[in-house]
Design an enzyme around this catalytic site. Structure first.
Site, PDB file in Angstrom:
ATOM      1  N   LYS A 115       0.611  -1.147   0.028  1.00  0.00           N
ATOM      2  CA  LYS A 115      -0.069   0.089  -0.316  1.00  0.00           C
ATOM      3  C   LYS A 115       1.122   1.398  -0.581  1.00  0.00           C
ATOM      4  CE  LYS A 115      -4.653  -1.882   1.081  1.00  0.00           C
ATOM      5  NZ  LYS A 115      -5.302  -2.536   1.882  1.00  0.00           N
TER       6      LYS A 115
ATOM      7  N   ARG B 267      -3.666 -10.181   5.220  1.00  0.00           N
ATOM      8  CA  ARG B 267      -4.304  -9.997   3.023  1.00  0.00           C
ATOM      9  C   ARG B 267      -3.041 -10.108   2.956  1.00  0.00           C
ATOM     10  NH1 ARG B 267      -6.219  -6.952  -0.239  1.00  0.00           N
ATOM     11  NH2 ARG B 267      -7.987  -7.875  -1.599  1.00  0.00           N
TER      12      ARG B 267
HETATM   13  N1  HH2 Z   1      -7.514  -4.130   0.189  1.00  0.00           N
HETATM   14  C1  HH2 Z   1      -8.162  -3.809  -0.745  1.00  0.00           C
HETATM   15  C2  HH2 Z   1      -9.032  -4.665  -1.233  1.00  0.00           C
HETATM   16  N2  HH2 Z   1      -9.916  -5.457  -0.224  1.00  0.00           N
HETATM   17  N3  HH2 Z   1     -10.560  -5.939   2.076  1.00  0.00           N
HETATM   18  C3  HH2 Z   1      -9.476  -6.293   2.939  1.00  0.00           C
HETATM   19  N4  HH2 Z   1     -10.686  -6.444   3.890  1.00  0.00           N
HETATM   20  N5  HH2 Z   1      -8.584  -4.948   3.719  1.00  0.00           N
HETATM   21  C4  HH2 Z   1      -8.031  -4.052   2.551  1.00  0.00           C
HETATM   22  O1  HH2 Z   1      -7.030  -3.640   3.599  1.00  0.00           O
HETATM   23  C5  HH2 Z   1      -8.466  -4.750   1.579  1.00  0.00           C
HETATM   24  C6  HH2 Z   1      -9.809  -5.124   0.911  1.00  0.00           C
HETATM   25  C7  HH2 Z   1      -7.350  -3.135  -1.835  1.00  0.00           C
HETATM   26  O2  HH2 Z   1      -5.695  -3.777  -2.575  1.00  0.00           O
HETATM   27  P1  HH2 Z   1      -5.848  -4.817  -3.179  1.00  0.00           P
HETATM   28  O3  HH2 Z   1      -6.726  -6.407  -3.699  1.00  0.00           O
HETATM   29  O4  HH2 Z   1      -4.851  -5.124  -4.236  1.00  0.00           O
HETATM   30  O5  HH2 Z   1      -6.080  -3.661  -4.914  1.00  0.00           O
HETATM   31  P2  HH2 Z   1      -7.596  -3.743  -5.548  1.00  0.00           P
HETATM   32  O6  HH2 Z   1      -8.607  -2.897  -4.776  1.00  0.00           O
HETATM   33  O7  HH2 Z   1      -6.626  -2.480  -6.061  1.00  0.00           O
HETATM   34  O8  HH2 Z   1      -8.391  -5.093  -6.401  1.00  0.00           O
END
Ligand code: HH2
Length: 293
Positions: A221, A255
């Site tokens: 992040k 995660r």
């Molecule tokens: N962060 C993201 C997405 N889902 N869910 C939870 N519970 N906690 C988090 O911190 C969280 C989440 C964002 O990360 P990522 O899935 O890699 O990116 P994107 O939303 O751009 O697909």
């Protein structure tokens, strides 16, 4: 401490790794890498081989400015991946805030709903309440991905996140969802500036005081980029450091994108923590048996 999910009762006496599977063209760190079902399914298998305890499958990016999908398109992306990953022997989580996608995913057999909107969309809570055993992760955020960056004024960010998560968990309990099915997440990077994210990490025990297991998503992040000066593709060491800090302050589920590296880091952290602490498999995740519907 444990997390009751649909097919599995996840023992949280040791920290667990949730591997991220983004079936999206536009996720912030790995968009497009697993956008096709076949690639995403191969990625699921690889993450399990690397030691993931849980897989979190999502079809819509939550990054600021990401495309907003309708129910059909989001489901079309993730359905074949869920179908295939159900046989991998680990709990499956669906990362969605759309009630209809939750409903279809639960019908297909997923174990957990991970909702960055904490089941606030109309109908979402009822879908989980109608299910007898699915696990749920409630995350804090304000607004939605298109507005959240402008919503970062807090008098006391930790107090507000704790209050929000406590209230949402209480709503679920009132609706009949057992406490053992619920985990909470401060939502790193969602409507929070870097210093606010770091304050939440420093004062994590104030969130643990709510009495639920904590899931954290530090992986790659922006705050880690602000601290290290590194672009998103060079944030793995920073992600590991944040993950270890979080678990040593009581977080139970990480995660992450980089499963193999996180599993190694946790093994060393755990081995240094006491004798008999080595672990090489995902023991401690028990199939609940007979609860699928
Ligand atoms: N962060 C993201 C997405 N889902 N869910 C939870 N519970 N906690 C988090 O911190 C969280 C989440 C964002 O990360 P990522 O899935 O890699 O990116 P994107 O939303 O751009 O697909």
């Amino acid at each position: 401490m444990h997390w009751q999910t649909r097919r599995f009762r996840i023992d949280l006496d040791r920290p667990r790794v949730m591997g991220i599977v983004n079936v999206t063209p536009d996720s912030f760190s790995d968009g497009g890498q697993h956008a096709e079902a076949a690639g995403a399914i191969a990625h699921c298998k690889r993450l399990v081989d690397e030691g993931a305890d849980i897989l979190d499958i999502g079809g819509e990016s939550t990054r600021p400015g990401a495309a907003v999908l309708d129910d059909e398109e989001e489901w079309r992306r993730i359905a074949p991946v869920i179908q295939d990953a159900l046989s991998l022997g680990v709990p499956l989580s669906v990362d969605t805030c759309k009630p209809e996608v939750m409903r279809r995913a639960l019908e297909a057999g997923v174990d957990i709903v991970n909702d960055v909107q904490a089941l606030r969309r109309p109908g979402a809570l009822e879908i989980l309440a109608a299910h007898d055993s699915a696990g749920v992760c409630l995350m804090h955020m304000r607004g939605d991905p298109s507005t959240m960056q402008g919503l970062t004024d807090y008098a006391d960010v930790v107090a507000e996140v704790a209050q929000f998560l406590g209230e949402r968990a209480a709503r679920l309990r009132e609706a009949g969802i057992a406490a053992e099915r619920i985990v909470l997440d401060p939502g790193y990077g969602f409507a929070k500036q870097s210093e606010q994210n770091l304050q939440l990490l420093r004062e994590q025990e104030r969130l643990l005081a709510l009495g639920y297991p904590l899931l954290v998503g530090w992986s790659r992040k922006k705050t880690l980029g602000d601290v290290t000066g590194k672009p998103v593709d060079q944030r793995m060491p920073a992600s590991i450091a944040a993950a270890l800090l979080a678990v040593s302050r009581g977080a139970r589920i990480l995660r992450v994108h980089d499963v193999a590296a996180t599993v190694d880091a946790l093994k060393v952290w755990h081995a240094g923590d006491g004798p008999g602490a080595l672990f090489a498999d995902n023991s401690g995740i028990k199939n609940s048996g007979g609860r699928s519907q």
